[in-house]
Every structure is written in structure tokens, then in C-alpha cells.
Design a protein around this motif. Structure first.
Motif, short mmCIF file in Angstrom:
data_model
loop_
_atom_site.label_atom_id
_atom_site.label_comp_id
_atom_site.label_asym_id
_atom_site.label_seq_id
_atom_site.Cartn_x
_atom_site.Cartn_y
_atom_site.Cartn_z
N UNK A 1 -2.71 22.18 -22.08
CA UNK A 1 -1.50 22.11 -22.92
C UNK A 1 -1.75 22.73 -24.28
N UNK A 2 -1.03 22.16 -25.29
CA UNK A 2 -1.10 22.61 -26.69
C UNK A 2 -0.58 24.01 -26.85
N UNK B 1 -10.97 32.72 -21.89
CA UNK B 1 -11.13 31.75 -22.97
C UNK B 1 -11.20 32.42 -24.33
N UNK B 2 -10.72 31.72 -25.35
CA UNK B 2 -10.87 32.20 -26.71
C UNK B 2 -12.29 31.89 -27.20
N UNK C 1 -12.30 35.65 -33.40
CA UNK C 1 -10.92 35.48 -33.83
C UNK C 1 -10.42 34.07 -33.52
N UNK C 2 -9.61 33.54 -34.44
CA UNK C 2 -8.94 32.27 -34.17
C UNK C 2 -7.57 32.32 -34.83
N UNK C 3 -6.68 31.45 -34.39
CA UNK C 3 -5.31 31.50 -34.89
C UNK C 3 -4.72 30.11 -35.00
N UNK C 4 -3.38 30.06 -35.14
CA UNK C 4 -2.71 28.77 -35.37
C UNK C 4 -2.90 27.79 -34.20
N UNK C 5 -2.96 28.31 -32.97
CA UNK C 5 -3.14 27.42 -31.81
C UNK C 5 -4.52 26.77 -31.85
N UNK C 6 -5.54 27.55 -32.22
CA UNK C 6 -6.88 26.99 -32.35
C UNK C 6 -6.89 25.88 -33.40
N UNK D 1 -4.36 24.02 -34.41
CA UNK D 1 -3.61 22.85 -33.92
C UNK D 1 -4.45 22.04 -32.93
N UNK E 1 -7.03 23.19 -24.44
CA UNK E 1 -7.03 24.63 -24.13
C UNK E 1 -6.63 24.88 -22.68
#
Lengths: 145, 73
Positions: free
Chosen positions: A144-145, A3-4, A70-75, A77, A141
Motif C-alpha cells: 500500500x501507501x 524496488x526503490x 533517489x527518494x521522493x514524497x512516497x518514501x 510518507x 512498499x
């Protein structure tokens, strides 16, 4: 489980919110309905909010220290999609509450709600929408997505 | 589990680039490892910027890494 930081954070928030709500809402609805101790209801509410903040702060600090934050564009969205679902849930729940209040005032065919009871119902709708957001986030998470 | 219409060769390209790890690719692209996992499994379509960065890491043009597969309906 892989998991993120954001997903772990969502799980933690969901568990903390569910635990605090499980204890808070029965007591709050009971206190509001019978209006036995309005000051006590305020104290319970503040106590629950402070408890929730403390649990969240400790949990978020621990997972950030262990895994980083850390987080990114998927987080981002997933957060947006979950916020949208929570918005729908909040809208429907508040609309239902307003409809009931109007029914009480205009039609006089349902039991009157006091101001405290309405306040607790508003808190409840906010909590339900937050739970919907967290569950949606976790589902996105996982699937999908 | 819903798949996107964007296909990719990232797993193959990682293999061809010295068994590059997902974490290494994620660090070079600036995303989390879980996002690389989701892209590889075609559960998530990356942004155009992330797609260009992934292609750049492998030194390939975008169309060599990603392709679009329209719905069969």
C-alpha cells in the motif's frame, strides 16, 4: 523485483540487523544473566555495532552506486508511517520492561534483574522497534501507501 | 491490496502522449518510477503538488487526470 533505493535499503538493514541480533542477543543475555564477564559484554556490544555499521555502509554504497539514491514524497510518507508503528512498539516494549522492574522492586514476586540484564533488555526493545519499522516499511512498499 | 479513493487516467494519457514511459514521466515530475507505478495502480495518492505536476506534463487540467471516488458505504 522492482524496488526503490529506500526499499532495498530497508531489506538490507533488516537482514543485517536480524543476523547480528541472532548472534548478539543470546550471548548478551547469557553474559548479563550470569555476570561472568561484564567487560566482555561491552566488547561484544561494541563489536556488533561496528559490524552492523560496516555491513550497512558497504551495502548502502553498493546499491546507491548501482541504482542511485533517489527518494521522493512516497518514501517520506512510508518512512513516517513506519516510524509511527515503531514508536508504538517501542512504547509497549519499554512499558512492559518498566512494569517488570517495578514488579521486581515493589512486589518481590519475580526474579531480580541486574543492571546489565536491564541494559540488554533495553537494547533488545530498541532492536525490536527498529525491526518493526523496517518490516512496516517493506510492507507499505509492497502492499500500500 | 488497498486502493485509494483517487482514480486517474495516467496510463491512458501516457499512451496518448507517444507511449511516454513511466520513467520519463517520473523524471519530469521529480519522483521515482516506482511512485508513478503506485499512483497508476491507485495504491498511492500523490501530493497536490505532484498531482499538478503530472497534469502539467500532459497539458491537462487536474480534473482531467484525477478524480475522487467516495467510499460506497
Amino acid at each position: 523485483m522492482n524496488m526503490t533505493f529506500k526499499e532495498k535499503s530497508a531489506w538490507g538493514s533488516l537482514v543485517a540487523l536480524a543476523l547480528v541480533s541472532y548472534w548478539f542477543f543470546p550471548a548478551a543475555f547469557n553474559a548479563a544473566t550470569y555476570a561472568t564477564d561484564p567487560a566482555g559484554l561491552v566488547a561484544i556490544s561494541i563489536g556488533c555495532i561496528v559490524t552492523l555499521i560496516i555491513i550497512e555502509a558497504i551495502y548502502q554504497s553498493v546499491i546507491a552506486a548501482v541504482d542511485g539514491d533517489a527518494s521522493d514524497e512516497r518514501d517520506a510518507l512510508i518512512n513516517l508511517k513506519a516510524e509511527r508503528i515503531a514508536g508504538y512498539v517501542l512504547g509497549i516494549a519499554l512499558f512492559t520492561l518498566v512494569a517488570r522492574i517495578i514488579a521486581v522492586e515493589a512486589l518481590e514476586w519475580v526474579e531480580t534483574m541486574g543492571a546489565l540484564t536491564i541494559a540488554v533488555w533495553i537494547l533488545f526493545t530498541l532492536t525490536v522497534s527498529e525491526v518493526a519499522k523496517l518490516i512496516s516499511q517493506i510492507a507499505f512498499y509492497r502492499f500500500s501507501a | 491490496m488497498a486502493k485509494t479513493h483517487v482514480r486517474n487516467n495516467i496510463r491512458t494519457l501516457r499512451f496518448e502522449h507517444g507511449e511516454m514511459t513511466q520513467q520519463s514521466l517520473a523524471d519530469r515530475v521529480g519522483v521515482t518510477r516506482q511512485t508513478i507505478v503506485a499512483i497508476e495502480k491507485e495504491k498511492y495518492s500523490p501530493s497536490l503538488e505532484a498531482a499538478f505536476k503530472i497534469a502539467a506534463v500532459f497539458g491537462e487540467p487536474l480534473e482531467a487526470v484525477f478524480s475522487y471516488e467516495p467510499s460506497s458505504r
